[in-house]
Design a protein around this motif. Structure first.
Motif, short mmCIF file in Angstrom:
data_model
loop_
_atom_site.label_atom_id
_atom_site.label_comp_id
_atom_site.label_asym_id
_atom_site.label_seq_id
_atom_site.Cartn_x
_atom_site.Cartn_y
_atom_site.Cartn_z
N UNK A 1 21.90 73.82 -32.88
CA UNK A 1 22.95 72.91 -32.43
C UNK A 1 22.41 72.00 -31.32
N UNK A 2 22.59 70.71 -31.48
CA UNK A 2 22.33 69.78 -30.40
C UNK A 2 23.53 69.78 -29.46
N UNK A 3 23.28 69.63 -28.15
CA UNK A 3 24.35 69.68 -27.17
C UNK A 3 24.80 68.27 -26.80
N UNK A 4 26.03 68.17 -26.32
CA UNK A 4 26.53 66.89 -25.83
C UNK A 4 25.65 66.40 -24.69
N UNK A 5 25.40 65.09 -24.67
CA UNK A 5 24.63 64.49 -23.60
C UNK A 5 23.15 64.39 -23.87
N UNK A 6 22.68 64.96 -24.99
CA UNK A 6 21.25 64.95 -25.29
C UNK A 6 20.85 63.65 -26.01
N UNK A 7 21.71 63.18 -26.89
CA UNK A 7 21.38 62.00 -27.70
C UNK A 7 21.98 60.74 -27.10
N UNK A 8 21.31 59.63 -27.36
CA UNK A 8 21.81 58.35 -26.90
C UNK A 8 22.99 57.87 -27.73
N UNK A 9 23.76 56.94 -27.17
CA UNK A 9 24.97 56.45 -27.84
C UNK A 9 24.68 55.83 -29.22
N UNK A 10 23.65 55.00 -29.38
CA UNK A 10 23.40 54.43 -30.71
C UNK A 10 23.12 55.50 -31.77
N UNK A 11 22.36 56.55 -31.39
CA UNK A 11 22.06 57.63 -32.33
C UNK A 11 23.33 58.40 -32.67
N UNK A 12 24.17 58.65 -31.67
CA UNK A 12 25.43 59.35 -31.89
C UNK A 12 26.33 58.57 -32.85
N UNK A 13 26.44 57.27 -32.63
CA UNK A 13 27.32 56.46 -33.46
C UNK A 13 26.81 56.37 -34.90
N UNK A 14 25.51 56.18 -35.06
CA UNK A 14 24.94 56.09 -36.40
C UNK A 14 25.09 57.42 -37.13
N UNK A 15 24.85 58.53 -36.44
CA UNK A 15 24.99 59.85 -37.05
C UNK A 15 26.42 60.12 -37.46
N UNK A 16 27.36 59.74 -36.60
CA UNK A 16 28.77 59.96 -36.91
C UNK A 16 29.19 59.16 -38.14
#
Length: 205
Positions: free
Chosen positions: A3-18
Motif C-alpha cells: 500500500x502506498x500512503x497518502x502524501x507520498x505521490x505528487x498531485x499529477x500522479x495521483x490525478x492520473x492514477x485516479x
C-alpha cells in the motif's frame, strides 16, 4: 508494504492514477456477469484478508496480495472487486489512504488484468492440470511483479531519484511474496479445474 500512503505521490500522479482506475472500474462493472458474483466476492475477500496479514521483513513488512489470481479469473472485473477491498482497508485499518486509493488500485489491479490476457488461453475447456497449475503460478508472478513495477514507477515519477534505494529494497522484499502467491495460484486454479471447472470459463472482457 504493497500500500502506498497518502502524501507520498505528487498531485499529477495521483490525478492520473485516479482517472485510470476510475476507467478500469467502469469497464470492470460492465464486464462483471451475475454468475461471476460469488467468485468475485470470494476473491475480493481473499485479497482483503491476505493483505491484512503482515509479515515483518527488515524495517518494513510484506503481505500476500493474490491480485494476479483474481485478475486471471475475473479479467477487468478485478478493478471494482479490489476497489471495494482497498476502500474497506483504508476505512477500517488506515492502510494506504483515500487520496492514494486510485494509485493503489491501479498498482494491483492492472497487473491482474495483464495476467488475464496473457494466461486465459491456458484455461480453455481442454486445459490439463499441468496447464492450470502453470497458469496459476504465472498469475502470481505477473501479479506481484507487475504491482512492484507499478509502485516503483509511481514513486519514481513522484520523487525522482530520492526513492531509488526504497524501490530496490521494496522489490527484493517481495521476491518471497511472489513465490508464495505463485504457489497459492497454482494450487487454487488446479483445484478449481477439478471441482468447479465452470469458474474457469472465458470472461467477456
Amino acid at each position: 508494504m504493497m500500500h502506498l500512503a497518502d502524501g507520498v505521490l505528487g498531485a499529477p500522479v495521483l490525478l492520473a492514477s485516479a482517472a485510470l482506475s476510475a476507467a478500469g472500474v467502469a469497464i470492470g462493472l460492465r464486464s462483471l456477469r451475475e454468475d461471476r458474483l460469488p467468485l468475485a466476492a470470494l476473491l475480493g475477500a481473499a485479497f482483503f484478508v491476505a493483505s491484512t496479514i503482515h509479515v515483518p521483513v527488515g524495517p518494513s513488512s510484506v503481505h500476500l496480495v493474490l491480485n494476479g489470481l483474481a485478475g486471471l479469473l475475473l479479467g477487468w472485473a478485478v478493478f471494482p472487486v479490489l476497489c471495494v477491498a482497498l476502500l474497506l482497508q483504508a476505512a477500517l485499518f488506515s492502510f494506504g489512504g483515500f487520496a492514494v486509493l486510485g494509485a493503489n488500485l491501479l498498482a494491483v489491479a492492472l497487473p491482474g488484468v495483464a495476467a488475464h490476457y496473457l494466461l486465459r488461453g491456458q484455461l480453455g475447456p481442454a486445459a490439463t492440470q499441468r496447464q492450470a497449475m502453470l497458469a496459476g503460478a504465472a498469475s502470481g508472478v505477473i501479479g506481484i511483479g507487475g504491482a512492484v513495477l507499478m509502485i516503483g514507477s509511481l514513486l519514481a515519477m513522484s520523487g525522482g531519484r530520492s526513492f531509488g534505494e526504497l524501490i530496490v529494497l521494496f522489490s527484493l522484499a517481495h521476491l518471497p511474496v511472489m513465490a508464495v502467491d505463485a504457489a497459492i495460484g497454482a494450487f487454487t486454479v488446479a483445484a478449481l479445474l477439478r471441482m468447479l471447472p465452470q469458474s474457469l470459463a472465458p470472461v467477456q472482457s
